[in-house]
Design a protein around this motif. Structure first.
Motif, PDB file in Angstrom:
ATOM      1  N   PHE A 138       0.849  -1.184   0.000  1.00  0.00           N
ATOM      2  CA  PHE A 138       0.000   0.000   0.000  1.00  0.00           C
ATOM      3  C   PHE A 138       0.889   1.238   0.000  1.00  0.00           C
ATOM      4  O   PHE A 138       1.787   1.353   0.832  1.00  0.00           O
ATOM      5  CB  PHE A 138      -0.898   0.031   1.235  1.00  0.00           C
ATOM      6  N   LEU A 139       0.643   2.156  -0.931  1.00  0.00           N
ATOM      7  CA  LEU A 139       1.369   3.423  -0.934  1.00  0.00           C
ATOM      8  C   LEU A 139       0.646   4.384  -0.002  1.00  0.00           C
ATOM      9  O   LEU A 139      -0.424   4.913  -0.328  1.00  0.00           O
ATOM     10  CB  LEU A 139       1.462   3.997  -2.335  1.00  0.00           C
ATOM     11  N   SER A 140       1.215   4.581   1.173  1.00  0.00           N
ATOM     12  CA  SER A 140       0.688   5.539   2.133  1.00  0.00           C
ATOM     13  C   SER A 140       1.445   6.848   1.923  1.00  0.00           C
ATOM     14  O   SER A 140       1.720   7.231   0.787  1.00  0.00           O
ATOM     15  CB  SER A 140       0.842   4.999   3.551  1.00  0.00           C
ATOM     16  N   HIS A 153      -8.081  15.889   4.946  1.00  0.00           N
ATOM     17  CA  HIS A 153      -8.837  14.823   4.285  1.00  0.00           C
ATOM     18  C   HIS A 153      -7.898  13.841   3.590  1.00  0.00           C
ATOM     19  O   HIS A 153      -8.182  12.633   3.547  1.00  0.00           O
ATOM     20  CB  HIS A 153      -9.835  15.417   3.289  1.00  0.00           C
ATOM     21  N   TYR A 154      -6.793  14.328   3.068  1.00  0.00           N
ATOM     22  CA  TYR A 154      -5.796  13.458   2.441  1.00  0.00           C
ATOM     23  C   TYR A 154      -5.030  12.660   3.491  1.00  0.00           C
ATOM     24  O   TYR A 154      -4.872  11.438   3.376  1.00  0.00           O
ATOM     25  CB  TYR A 154      -4.832  14.308   1.618  1.00  0.00           C
ATOM     26  N   GLY A 155      -4.557  13.341   4.541  1.00  0.00           N
ATOM     27  CA  GLY A 155      -3.828  12.662   5.604  1.00  0.00           C
ATOM     28  C   GLY A 155      -4.641  11.546   6.240  1.00  0.00           C
ATOM     29  O   GLY A 155      -4.109  10.477   6.564  1.00  0.00           O
ATOM     30  N   PHE A 156      -5.942  11.791   6.392  1.00  0.00           N
ATOM     31  CA  PHE A 156      -6.843  10.780   6.951  1.00  0.00           C
ATOM     32  C   PHE A 156      -6.814   9.503   6.122  1.00  0.00           C
ATOM     33  O   PHE A 156      -6.741   8.389   6.652  1.00  0.00           O
ATOM     34  CB  PHE A 156      -8.259  11.368   7.022  1.00  0.00           C
ATOM     35  N   THR A 157      -6.843   9.631   4.788  1.00  0.00           N
ATOM     36  CA  THR A 157      -6.845   8.439   3.943  1.00  0.00           C
ATOM     37  C   THR A 157      -5.514   7.705   4.013  1.00  0.00           C
ATOM     38  O   THR A 157      -5.481   6.470   3.954  1.00  0.00           O
ATOM     39  CB  THR A 157      -7.161   8.787   2.482  1.00  0.00           C
ATOM     40  N   LYS A 158      -4.428   8.449   4.167  1.00  0.00           N
ATOM     41  CA  LYS A 158      -3.130   7.806   4.232  1.00  0.00           C
ATOM     42  C   LYS A 158      -2.909   7.110   5.571  1.00  0.00           C
ATOM     43  O   LYS A 158      -2.194   6.108   5.661  1.00  0.00           O
ATOM     44  CB  LYS A 158      -2.030   8.823   3.936  1.00  0.00           C
ATOM     45  N   SER A 159      -3.527   7.630   6.625  1.00  0.00           N
ATOM     46  CA  SER A 159      -3.534   6.913   7.902  1.00  0.00           C
ATOM     47  C   SER A 159      -4.337   5.618   7.768  1.00  0.00           C
ATOM     48  O   SER A 159      -3.952   4.568   8.311  1.00  0.00           O
ATOM     49  CB  SER A 159      -4.148   7.782   8.996  1.00  0.00           C
ATOM     50  N   ALA A 160      -5.428   5.691   7.029  1.00  0.00           N
ATOM     51  CA  ALA A 160      -6.253   4.496   6.802  1.00  0.00           C
ATOM     52  C   ALA A 160      -5.474   3.434   6.045  1.00  0.00           C
ATOM     53  O   ALA A 160      -5.600   2.230   6.326  1.00  0.00           O
ATOM     54  CB  ALA A 160      -7.526   4.876   6.045  1.00  0.00           C
ATOM     55  N   LEU A 183       5.837   4.694   2.681  1.00  0.00           N
ATOM     56  CA  LEU A 183       5.440   6.071   2.966  1.00  0.00           C
ATOM     57  C   LEU A 183       6.393   7.060   2.301  1.00  0.00           C
ATOM     58  O   LEU A 183       7.435   7.401   2.855  1.00  0.00           O
ATOM     59  CB  LEU A 183       5.437   6.330   4.478  1.00  0.00           C
ATOM     60  N   PRO A 184       6.052   7.533   1.106  1.00  0.00           N
ATOM     61  CA  PRO A 184       6.869   8.594   0.505  1.00  0.00           C
ATOM     62  C   PRO A 184       6.623   9.923   1.204  1.00  0.00           C
ATOM     63  O   PRO A 184       5.602  10.120   1.875  1.00  0.00           O
ATOM     64  CB  PRO A 184       6.358   8.655  -0.942  1.00  0.00           C
ATOM     65  N   GLY A 185       7.554  10.831   1.016  1.00  0.00           N
ATOM     66  CA  GLY A 185       7.354  12.229   1.385  1.00  0.00           C
ATOM     67  C   GLY A 185       7.147  13.017   0.106  1.00  0.00           C
ATOM     68  O   GLY A 185       6.742  12.454  -0.914  1.00  0.00           O
ATOM     69  N   PRO A 186       7.432  14.318   0.112  1.00  0.00           N
ATOM     70  CA  PRO A 186       7.319  15.096  -1.123  1.00  0.00           C
ATOM     71  C   PRO A 186       8.202  14.492  -2.217  1.00  0.00           C
ATOM     72  O   PRO A 186       9.411  14.327  -2.028  1.00  0.00           O
ATOM     73  CB  PRO A 186       7.815  16.482  -0.700  1.00  0.00           C
ATOM     74  N   THR A 249       6.996  -7.825   6.887  1.00  0.00           N
ATOM     75  CA  THR A 249       5.546  -7.752   6.702  1.00  0.00           C
ATOM     76  C   THR A 249       4.932  -6.983   7.866  1.00  0.00           C
ATOM     77  O   THR A 249       5.490  -6.937   8.967  1.00  0.00           O
ATOM     78  CB  THR A 249       4.913  -9.152   6.573  1.00  0.00           C
ATOM     79  N   GLY A 250       3.817  -6.339   7.591  1.00  0.00           N
ATOM     80  CA  GLY A 250       3.175  -5.513   8.605  1.00  0.00           C
ATOM     81  C   GLY A 250       3.953  -4.241   8.897  1.00  0.00           C
ATOM     82  O   GLY A 250       3.708  -3.572   9.900  1.00  0.00           O
ATOM     83  N   ALA A 251       4.870  -3.881   8.004  1.00  0.00           N
ATOM     84  CA  ALA A 251       5.761  -2.752   8.253  1.00  0.00           C
ATOM     85  C   ALA A 251       5.272  -1.485   7.557  1.00  0.00           C
ATOM     86  O   ALA A 251       4.577  -1.534   6.547  1.00  0.00           O
ATOM     87  CB  ALA A 251       7.171  -3.075   7.773  1.00  0.00           C
ATOM     88  N   ALA A 252       5.662  -0.351   8.122  1.00  0.00           N
ATOM     89  CA  ALA A 252       5.459   0.959   7.506  1.00  0.00           C
ATOM     90  C   ALA A 252       6.844   1.492   7.157  1.00  0.00           C
ATOM     91  O   ALA A 252       7.582   1.932   8.040  1.00  0.00           O
ATOM     92  CB  ALA A 252       4.732   1.899   8.457  1.00  0.00           C
TER      93      ALA A 252
END
Length: 264
Positions: A138-140, A153-160, A183-186, A249-252
């Motif tokens: 998943f690309l968070s 609203h965007y941050g909320f979806t990426k937390s999800a 989790l990419p940044g800019p 696995t299960g990693a961020a």
């Protein structure tokens, strides 16, 4: 380390440009048969052609389907009934004040950024379990941890995305199927360049310079003090999809240049 994904099929959602296209290119270079996805036939066909030019020996296919809708996911599944690697890259972003963001926009972001990945993961993971091998990514975003005040609203979806990724990994405990979030940044993707271009043109500076100035002003905790490239994000995704990442696995996994100021 040599990553060999020969014999594996990889589906990357939202992959006609930017980070998604870079991921597709990286997986194809590692030997995977790649499926490009986008909303329109024109964009998909163009992306497939560009990817074949770079990887002439790779097997590249494309499917036009709007995965923010259930019928779009069903159309994708009809054309691609199974995959070994699923990269849930599809996502949208937009700066908008909390008090100016209506219900419809919250719903749109949820459908595109969260539910699309839920739907396709639910469809493809059972096949992976049958083979006892699979990779789901998943690309968070760092915005899922460091919620931006102008894109709540965007941050909320990426937390999800992080919640779904971690939960699904636990659901698949003891199997050969891994689930992770990146989790990419800019990042200097097409969408970010479109946002930066007017300001860069006005100041008469390259887009990269404008991007680096944005990072220093808006993400001052960045350690690399610059925007990342799509390839830098893709490299992490390719590794997570590899056989070598079997214990991850299960990693961020953060590719955000150290913006999030925490030890974990």
């Amino acid at each position: 380390m040599r990553i060999d994904l020969s014999g594996k099929t990889a589906l990357i959602t939202g992959s006609t440009a930017g980070i998604g296209f870079a991921i597709a290119q990286g997986l194809a270079a590692a030997g995977a048969s790649v499926v490009i996805n986008g909303r329109t036939e024109a964009r998909v066909s163009d992306a497939v052609q560009r990817l074949r030019e770079v990887n002439p020996d790779a097997t590249i296919n494309g499917v036009a389907a709007d995965l923010s809708k259930a019928d779009g996911c069903a159309a994708l599944l009809r054309q691609v009934p199974a995959t070994d690697i699923l990269v849930n890259n599809l996502g949208i972003f937009k700066a908008q004040d909390f008090f100016d963001t209506p219900d419809e926009e919250w719903q749109r972001f949820f459908e595109v950024n969260v539910l699309s990945g839920v739907r396709v993961s639910r469809a493809y993971v059972p096949h992976m379990l049958e083979k006892n091998w699979g990779r789901v990514v998943f690309l968070s975003s760092e915005s899922g941890i460091n919620i931006p005040e102008d894109m709540i609203h965007y941050g909320f979806t990426k937390s999800a995305n992080l919640s779904v990724s971690r939960g699904l990994a636990k659901r698949l405990a003891g199997t050969g199927v891994t689930v992770n979030a990146v989790l990419p940044g800019p990042t200097l993707s097409d969408g970010v360049m479109d946002l930066l271009r007017p300001g860069a043109d006005k100041q008469g500076v390259p887009i990269e310079q404008a991007g680096n100035a944005f990072v220093k002003a808006k993400r001052p905790t960045s350690i690399i003090q610059r925007v990342a490239t799509p390839d830098e994000v893709a490299n992490m995704v390719v590794y997570v999809c590899s056989p070598q990442a079997s214990a991850t696995t299960g990693a961020a996994l953060r590719v955000e240049g150290g913006i999030v100021d925490t030890l974990t």
